[in-house]
Design a protein around this motif. Structure first.
Motif, mmCIF file in Angstrom:
data_model
loop_
_atom_site.group_PDB
_atom_site.id
_atom_site.type_symbol
_atom_site.label_atom_id
_atom_site.label_comp_id
_atom_site.label_asym_id
_atom_site.label_seq_id
_atom_site.Cartn_x
_atom_site.Cartn_y
_atom_site.Cartn_z
ATOM 1 N N LYS A 22 -8.068 16.838 11.457
ATOM 2 C CA LYS A 22 -8.918 17.744 10.685
ATOM 3 C C LYS A 22 -8.371 17.912 9.269
ATOM 4 O O LYS A 22 -9.142 18.029 8.311
ATOM 5 N N ALA A 23 -7.048 17.927 9.148
ATOM 6 C CA ALA A 23 -6.440 18.038 7.828
ATOM 7 C C ALA A 23 -6.805 16.830 6.964
ATOM 8 O O ALA A 23 -7.129 16.970 5.775
ATOM 9 N N ALA A 24 -6.752 15.643 7.551
ATOM 10 C CA ALA A 24 -7.117 14.435 6.813
ATOM 11 C C ALA A 24 -8.578 14.481 6.388
ATOM 12 O O ALA A 24 -8.932 14.122 5.249
ATOM 13 N N ASP A 25 -9.442 14.936 7.287
ATOM 14 C CA ASP A 25 -10.864 15.034 6.953
ATOM 15 C C ASP A 25 -11.109 16.078 5.858
ATOM 16 O O ASP A 25 -11.964 15.881 4.989
ATOM 17 N N GLU A 26 -10.366 17.193 5.909
ATOM 18 C CA GLU A 26 -10.523 18.218 4.888
ATOM 19 C C GLU A 26 -10.023 17.708 3.534
ATOM 20 O O GLU A 26 -10.607 18.030 2.491
ATOM 21 N N LEU A 27 -8.974 16.921 3.542
ATOM 22 C CA LEU A 27 -8.503 16.316 2.295
ATOM 23 C C LEU A 27 -9.606 15.448 1.699
ATOM 24 O O LEU A 27 -9.912 15.545 0.498
ATOM 25 N N SER A 60 -13.516 14.140 -2.268
ATOM 26 C CA SER A 60 -14.797 13.478 -2.510
ATOM 27 C C SER A 60 -15.888 14.457 -2.922
ATOM 28 O O SER A 60 -16.717 14.152 -3.789
ATOM 29 N N GLY A 61 -15.886 15.649 -2.300
ATOM 30 C CA GLY A 61 -16.955 16.595 -2.546
ATOM 31 C C GLY A 61 -16.690 17.581 -3.662
ATOM 32 O O GLY A 61 -17.614 17.998 -4.371
ATOM 33 N N GLU A 116 -1.928 8.621 5.608
ATOM 34 C CA GLU A 116 -2.800 7.465 5.399
ATOM 35 C C GLU A 116 -4.011 7.822 4.552
ATOM 36 O O GLU A 116 -4.407 7.061 3.663
ATOM 37 N N ARG A 117 -4.589 8.998 4.822
ATOM 38 C CA ARG A 117 -5.785 9.386 4.075
ATOM 39 C C ARG A 117 -5.444 9.650 2.600
ATOM 40 O O ARG A 117 -6.212 9.293 1.706
ATOM 41 N N ALA A 118 -4.300 10.266 2.352
ATOM 42 C CA ALA A 118 -3.894 10.507 0.962
ATOM 43 C C ALA A 118 -3.717 9.186 0.220
ATOM 44 O O ALA A 118 -4.130 9.042 -0.942
ATOM 45 N N ALA A 119 -3.105 8.187 0.891
ATOM 46 C CA ALA A 119 -2.919 6.879 0.266
ATOM 47 C C ALA A 119 -4.257 6.197 0.025
ATOM 48 O O ALA A 119 -4.484 5.599 -1.035
ATOM 49 N N GLU A 120 -5.158 6.292 0.993
ATOM 50 C CA GLU A 120 -6.476 5.669 0.845
ATOM 51 C C GLU A 120 -7.262 6.291 -0.303
ATOM 52 O O GLU A 120 -7.952 5.591 -1.053
ATOM 53 N N LEU A 121 -7.165 7.609 -0.431
ATOM 54 C CA LEU A 121 -7.893 8.316 -1.480
ATOM 55 C C LEU A 121 -7.190 8.233 -2.835
ATOM 56 O O LEU A 121 -7.752 8.627 -3.850
ATOM 57 N N ASP A 122 -5.953 7.744 -2.825
ATOM 58 C CA ASP A 122 -5.138 7.622 -4.044
ATOM 59 C C ASP A 122 -4.925 8.971 -4.712
ATOM 60 O O ASP A 122 -5.059 9.114 -5.931
ATOM 61 N N VAL A 123 -4.588 9.980 -3.887
ATOM 62 C CA VAL A 123 -4.243 11.305 -4.409
ATOM 63 C C VAL A 123 -2.875 11.697 -3.869
ATOM 64 O O VAL A 123 -2.505 11.328 -2.750
ATOM 65 N N VAL A 178 8.033 5.231 5.454
ATOM 66 C CA VAL A 178 6.604 5.408 5.234
ATOM 67 C C VAL A 178 6.132 4.749 3.943
ATOM 68 O O VAL A 178 4.998 4.270 3.857
ATOM 69 N N PHE A 179 6.997 4.662 2.942
ATOM 70 C CA PHE A 179 6.564 4.077 1.676
ATOM 71 C C PHE A 179 6.505 2.553 1.737
ATOM 72 O O PHE A 179 5.832 1.934 0.901
ATOM 73 N N ASP A 180 7.190 1.942 2.686
ATOM 74 C CA ASP A 180 6.999 0.516 2.924
ATOM 75 C C ASP A 180 5.662 0.273 3.616
ATOM 76 O O ASP A 180 4.971 -0.715 3.331
ATOM 77 N N ARG A 181 5.295 1.175 4.517
ATOM 78 C CA ARG A 181 4.025 1.043 5.239
ATOM 79 C C ARG A 181 2.837 1.473 4.394
ATOM 80 O O ARG A 181 1.733 0.929 4.540
ATOM 81 N N LEU A 182 3.053 2.457 3.518
ATOM 82 C CA LEU A 182 1.977 2.986 2.674
ATOM 83 C C LEU A 182 2.440 2.949 1.214
ATOM 84 O O LEU A 182 2.824 3.965 0.636
ATOM 85 N N PRO A 183 2.415 1.790 0.601
ATOM 86 C CA PRO A 183 2.973 1.660 -0.755
ATOM 87 C C PRO A 183 2.214 2.450 -1.820
ATOM 88 O O PRO A 183 2.730 2.615 -2.930
ATOM 89 N N ASP A 184 1.016 2.941 -1.496
ATOM 90 C CA ASP A 184 0.259 3.722 -2.469
ATOM 91 C C ASP A 184 0.453 5.226 -2.302
ATOM 92 O O ASP A 184 -0.153 6.015 -3.050
#
Length: 324
Positions: free
Chosen positions: A109-114, A119-120, A147-154, A206-212
């Motif tokens: 739920k936290a990832a979805d709220e992010l 986005s909104g 993962e969601r923070a990396a995907e959203l680049d925030v 985690v930064f090797d797995r999620l470089p962004d």
């Protein structure tokens, strides 16, 4: 000199009704009280920014203490807080930006709220206050948020949190309520824990797995810059499964802010640790004053180019903030 202050707090009305953000000043609700300043997302805040020479605030929900909430209440109140902040940002788009408050006890739920708030509402990231159920962000349960923070680049801003009760009793009690509280929080404890939070993330790989993935730390880097050479000497040789040494991750994935730390020696240490491209101005309003923060940054030992980066360019770049 344009100033973007990136760790500035408020308390949402829903959390305030639960007793969060209460003024230590025995119920003082005057215009200048902490309670009033935390609750004001309108003209009073803008006026205080104008008086202190602050152009933009990146605003986040304040740290909550002594508030007992169910996971369902947390989710509901976090969403309402984010919507309340979004309305304020929409009313003052050239003065305010927002960090999301996330219901971290339920990471999906936290990832979805992010995502909803980025986005909104156009939020620029999220602030996470300390541990959740005594667990740091390197715990596998929080992978969806990272993962969601990396995907959203925030970025995620790791703010100090109140220590778990067992830690508080074992480490910080014995000197009277006020001294105990200060040792556990503002003068030492929660800064040390926030630094540990960052180091655990690095050690987890985690930064090797999620470089962004990008992380922000306040208070001149939560003690790490002072300790970084020793950390490198004693920790880097043990983390052989990582692709790089510890200082590499600190320089590449962390941004440090000046929030509430208006001293030249910590500032120099922060610059030495990550460079001028990764240090940002912050006040920690209303716990620190805009005037004090502005006065400090105007008198630091930095080149004009570096000062531009620190006061606003880095925040514009990291958060995608307009110069208008």
């Amino acid at each position: 000199m344009r100033t973007i202050a990136v760790e500035e707090h408020f308390v949402a009305s829903g959390f305030a009704e639960k007793g969060a953000g209460d003024d230590p000043g025995e119920g003082d609700t005057s215009e200048t009280s902490l309670t009033n300043r935390l609750g004001n997302l309108g003209e009073g805040r803008v006026a205080a920014m104008d008086d202190g020479g602050i152009d933009v605030q990146v605003i986040s929900e304040t740290q909550l203490h002594g508030v007992e909430l169910t996971t369902e209440e947390w989710t509901t109140l976090a969403e309402a807080a984010n919507d309340e902040l979004a309305d304020a940002v929409a009313a003052h788009p050239n003065r305010f930006a927002g960090f999301a408050t996330l219901p971290m006890a339920t990471p999906e739920k936290a990832a979805d709220e992010l995502e909803r708030t980025v986005s909104g509402h156009g939020f620029v990231g999220a602030m996470i206050n300390g541990t959740t159920d005594g667990q740091f962000l390197d715990h596998p349960r929080f992978v969806p948020v990272l993962e969601r923070a990396a995907e959203l680049d925030v970025p995620l801003y790791i703010h100090p949190g109140f220590p778990p009760e067992t830690v508080e009793k074992q480490y910080y009690e014995g000197f009277g309520p006020e001294v105990d509280f200060s040792l556990a929080t503002t003068s030492w404890g929660w800064h040390a824990e926030a630094g540990l939070h960052a180091l655990r993330l690095i050690a987890s790989g985690v930064f090797d797995r999620l470089p962004d993935l990008k992380i922000v730390l306040g208070h001149m880097g939560e003690m790490i810059p002072f300790m970084l050479d020793r950390i490198d000497e004693w920790l880097s040789p043990l983390t052989t499964e990582l692709e790089h040494d510890v200082p590499h991750y600190f320089r590449e994935h962390f941004w440090l802010t000046t929030s509430g730390m208006f001293s030249r020696i910590p500032f120099r240490a922060a610059l030495a640790a990550v460079g001028a491209d990764n240090v940002m101005f912050a006040v920690d309003y209303p716990y620190s004053s805009n005037e004090q923060g502005r006065r400090f940054i105007e008198n630091v030992d930095a080149s004009p180019t570096d000062l531009e980066k620190i006061t606003h360019r880095n925040a514009e770049r990291l958060f995608g903030l307009s110069e208008d």
